[in-house]
Design an enzyme around this catalytic site. Structure first.
Site, PDB file in Angstrom:
ATOM      1  N   ASP A   1      -7.623  -1.383  -7.784  1.00 56.55           N
ATOM      2  CA  ASP A   1      -7.018  -0.255  -7.071  1.00 56.55           C
ATOM      3  C   ASP A   1      -6.394   0.763  -8.021  1.00 56.55           C
ATOM      4  O   ASP A   1      -5.528   1.529  -7.651  1.00 56.55           O
ATOM      5  CB  ASP A   1      -5.972  -0.760  -6.056  1.00 56.55           C
TER       6      ASP A   1
ATOM      7  N   ARG B   1      -1.059  -2.425   3.321  1.00 53.05           N
ATOM      8  CA  ARG B   1      -0.396  -1.123   3.538  1.00 53.05           C
ATOM      9  C   ARG B   1      -1.369   0.038   3.764  1.00 53.05           C
ATOM     10  O   ARG B   1      -0.974   1.116   4.142  1.00 53.05           O
ATOM     11  CB  ARG B   1       0.534  -0.822   2.356  1.00 53.05           C
TER      12      ARG B   1
END
Ligand code: UD1
Ligand code: CA
Length: 454
Positions: A98, A13
């Site tokens: 992340d 994404r």
């Protein structure tokens, strides 16, 4: 205690060629923020890499262990790929590459809780206003943990639960090693879920953290901007608490590795980037970018762009100056508007106040560089050096054709094109002599019948 950071996912994404965990947050790769926090916790650290592992490994410090997950078959599968890192006699903290906002204090609390309660696993949960995308924590009427349900497997009722699984856990090593082989990919995504390991544990504790922002994971560039903003604010607050005046934190950007001394003022639209160090009592900005520069004390840099420069004390730069790689400005130098300096050393008290290009030059002390001076350093093939000795005076609009040397105290007449060395204390004039023709204009006008009316 050991820490395992999962970072094998592709990060589709992000829609980027750069692997997700290498995207910088305030100038530092996302993964490095997590690694730094993990190191503060103490104990061995391991990262699980998969997608773009080679590239990511370049930034991983040598004391961090790396395991490779060949195929990404889920969070439990990632942990299985690093099974040999799990010590049955030790606890294992799971983090994600992340999630760069996670704080070491939070992790310490979790760890303490895990130890005091003697849990097999301690889940970290938080309340999200918008829990979309996260696994939800299911509890019974007494508040006891039942299981975690992933968004994709959740019923509408379950989706309304706001308590989410942050994905961070502390496992008892032996319990996790026992559970891992029992996990099956029985879910809508056909993945091995680490959340299923939790269900297989005897004593499950939930540590709920109030500050949900720490657990925002970066999946796309909207979340990247969100995380960047928070990190930026943290960096600025630390600077302010150390005595730096930041006039407008909303428009001031300072990278993680930048140092700024007390009583320095940062005006709006200031960007301090990379390995930049700024001393005390400086005035920086507005509208200034400083990247990989070392700046002394009491320096003023206004509306300028500086990259790879060393600037000593009491220097003034700008407005509208450009300092490029290899520039060294000794103390009390003045570089004014529309002056570009590249790979040049400029001695103390020397001034180049307006419209000049100084490239590959070595300039002494107390030199005056007139407006419009150009060092013609490029002959079409190579760059050539210019030397200007102390106390020289370069008249306005002079071209110094390199290689050339201007001796000590020499004066270059304005408008000169200098292509030979000038001895010390000499005057060099290299321009056409002026001729005045009296009455020439009137004569011309009479000839064309366009005389003055008077
Ligand atoms: C996971 C949790 C979910 C939690 C959420 C928090 C599971 C099954 N679900 O979901 O309950 O709310 O995190 O963000 O664990 N990764 C690998 N290898 C893999 C798969 C993932 O290393 O095979 C890494 C990814 O790089 C990523 C992290 O693990 O950093 C999370 O994986 P992801 O697939 O995004 O899990 P979520 O669906 O977010
Ligand atoms: Ca995720």
């Amino acid at each position: 205690m050991r820490t395992m950071i999962l970072a094998a996912g592709k990060g589709v994404r992000m829609k980027s060629k750069l692997p997700k965990v290498l995207h910088p947050v305030c100038g530092r790769a996302m993964l490095l923020w997590v690694l730094e926090t993990a190191k503060k916790l103490g104990g061995h650290v391991c990262v699980v890499l998969g997608h773009a592992a080679e590239q990511i490994m370049q930034v991983v410090p040598p004391d961090v262990e790396v395991r490779i997950q060949g195929e990404q078959l889920g969070t439990a599968h990632a942990v299985m790929s690093a099974q040999d890192f799990i010590d049955p006699n030790d606890d294992l903290m799971i983090l994600y590459g992340d999630m760069p906002l996670i704080k070491v204090e939070t992790l310490k609390e979790v760890l303490d809780r895990h130890k005091t309660d003697e849990n097999d696993v301690t889940i970290v949960s938080t309340l999200m206003t918008d829990p979309t995308g996260y696994g939800r924590i299911l509890r019974d009427q007494t508040g006891k943990f039942v299981r975690i349900v992933e968004e994709s497997d959740a019923s509408d009722e379950e989706k309304s639960i706001r308590e989410v699984n942050t994905g961070i856990y502390v496992f008892r090593g032996s319990s996790l090693l026992e559970a891992l082989p029992k996990i099956r990919p029985d879910n809508s995504k056909k993945e091995y879920y680490l959340t299923d390991a939790v269900t297989l544990m005897n004593k499950v504790g939930i540590h709920q953290v109030r500050d949900w922002k720490q657990f925002v994971g970066v999946n796309d560039k909207v979340q990247l901007a969100f995380v960047q903003k928070i990190k930026q604010r943290e960096i600025l607050e630390e600077l302010m608490l150390n005595g730096v005046t930041v006039l407008d934190p909303e428009t001031t950007y300072v990278d993680a590795d930048v140092e700024v001394g007390p009583d320095t003022t940062l005006y709006p639209m200031t960007f301090l980037i990379g390995k930049t160090k700024i001393g005390e009592q400086c005035v920086i900005g507005p509208m200034t970018r400083i990247e990989n520069c070392t700046v002394g004390n009491r320096v003023r840099i206004i509306s300028s762009d500086c990259v790879g420069a060393t600037i000593e004390d009491d220097v003034s730069v700008g407005p509208y100056a450009r300092l490029r790689e290899g520039t060294v400005l000794k103390s009390n130098v003045k570089i004014g508007n529309f002056v570009e300096v590249k790979n040049s050393k400029i001695g103390s008290h020397t001034k180049a106040q307006h419209l000049a290009y100084l490239g590959d030059a070595t300039i002494g002390e107390n030199v005056n560089i007139g407006a419009g001076t150009i060092t013609c350093n490029f002959d079409g093939k190579k760059k050539n050096p210019t030397f200007i000795d102390d106390e020289a005076f370069i008249g306005s609009n002079s071209s110094l054709i390199a290689p050339v040397k201007i001796g000590r105290g020499a004066i270059i007449a304005a408008g000169s094109v200098i292509n030979q060395d000038v001895p010390e204390w000499s005057l060099a004039i290299a321009r056409c002599r002026q001729t005045n023709k009296p009455g020439w204009v009137i004569k011309k006008r009479e000839e064309s019948g366009n005389a003055f009316s008077t």
